[in-house]
Scaffold this active site. Sequence first.
Site, PDB file in Angstrom:
ATOM      1  CG  ASP A   8      53.688  -0.955  69.169  1.00  0.00           C
ATOM      2  OD1 ASP A   8      54.470  -0.986  69.316  1.00  0.00           O
ATOM      3  OD2 ASP A   8      53.791  -2.655  69.625  1.00  0.00           O
ATOM      4  CG  HIS A  48      61.370  -6.817  67.162  1.00  0.00           C
ATOM      5  ND1 HIS A  48      61.607  -6.822  68.954  1.00  0.00           N
ATOM      6  CD2 HIS A  48      60.611  -8.033  66.718  1.00  0.00           C
ATOM      7  CE1 HIS A  48      60.372  -7.291  69.334  1.00  0.00           C
ATOM      8  NE2 HIS A  48      59.670  -7.483  68.156  1.00  0.00           N
ATOM      9  CE  LYS A 106      56.251  -1.308  72.032  1.00  0.00           C
ATOM     10  NZ  LYS A 106      56.061  -2.619  71.451  1.00  0.00           N
ATOM     11  CB  CYS A 151      52.442  -3.380  72.128  1.00  0.00           C
ATOM     12  SG  CYS A 151      53.303  -4.868  72.237  1.00  0.00           S
TER      13      CYS A 151
END
Length: 203
Positions: A8, A48, A106, A151
């Site tokens: 990330d 997202h 994800k 994460c």
Amino acid sequence: MEALLMVDIQNDFIPGGALAVKDGDKIIAPVNALQNHFDLIVATKDWHPAGHGSFASSHPGRKVGDIIELNGLSQILWPDHCIQNSPGAEFHPALETAKIDRVIYKGTDPGIDSYSGFYDNGHRKATGLKHYLDEKGVKRLYVCGLATDYCVKFTVLDALAEGFEACLVEEACRGVELNDGDVARALEEMRAAGCRITDATRL
Ligand code: VGL
Ligand code: ZN
């Protein structure tokens, strides 16, 4: 076979971003240097849809930091972040991306969050990361990125549970630290689960 997993490293987790991690930009140089040691490099992206269930804005009357129940799971509410195809979801512009072999997305299901790069927070669906690493014959993962206490931590714990050796490159990670000591506790939790905490000089 060893692989580097970059978790990330996206604009929204860098100072100036929607869910800024303090000194998140300081990892870019060490992460780029790390990449030279690996023949296989995998990155995750928090990805997202707008209106994701982990966003405070999706729950009228709630605010960032509140804890709710989302489809049976405890969920911290975050600012809107890493919305698919938005600038905040892009990799940091200084991150070397030419050598990335695979990007794993994800957090795409609006009803469940996904801190780990392997599974959503309910361990209901796999992202494909385990399958990909197995296919490549990877046994040991070196992990870096953002955020140490979310994460990165959950990715490391799942990696160990899946039977990979995991090494965390500490100076190539930073945490959210919502509460004082969260990063230290995350490091301890990873170490207790079998993760080696290392620095790049000992690769
Ligand atoms: C993360 C909170 C919400 C992370 C992602 O990448 O650590 N943290 N979504
Ligand atoms: Zn997220």
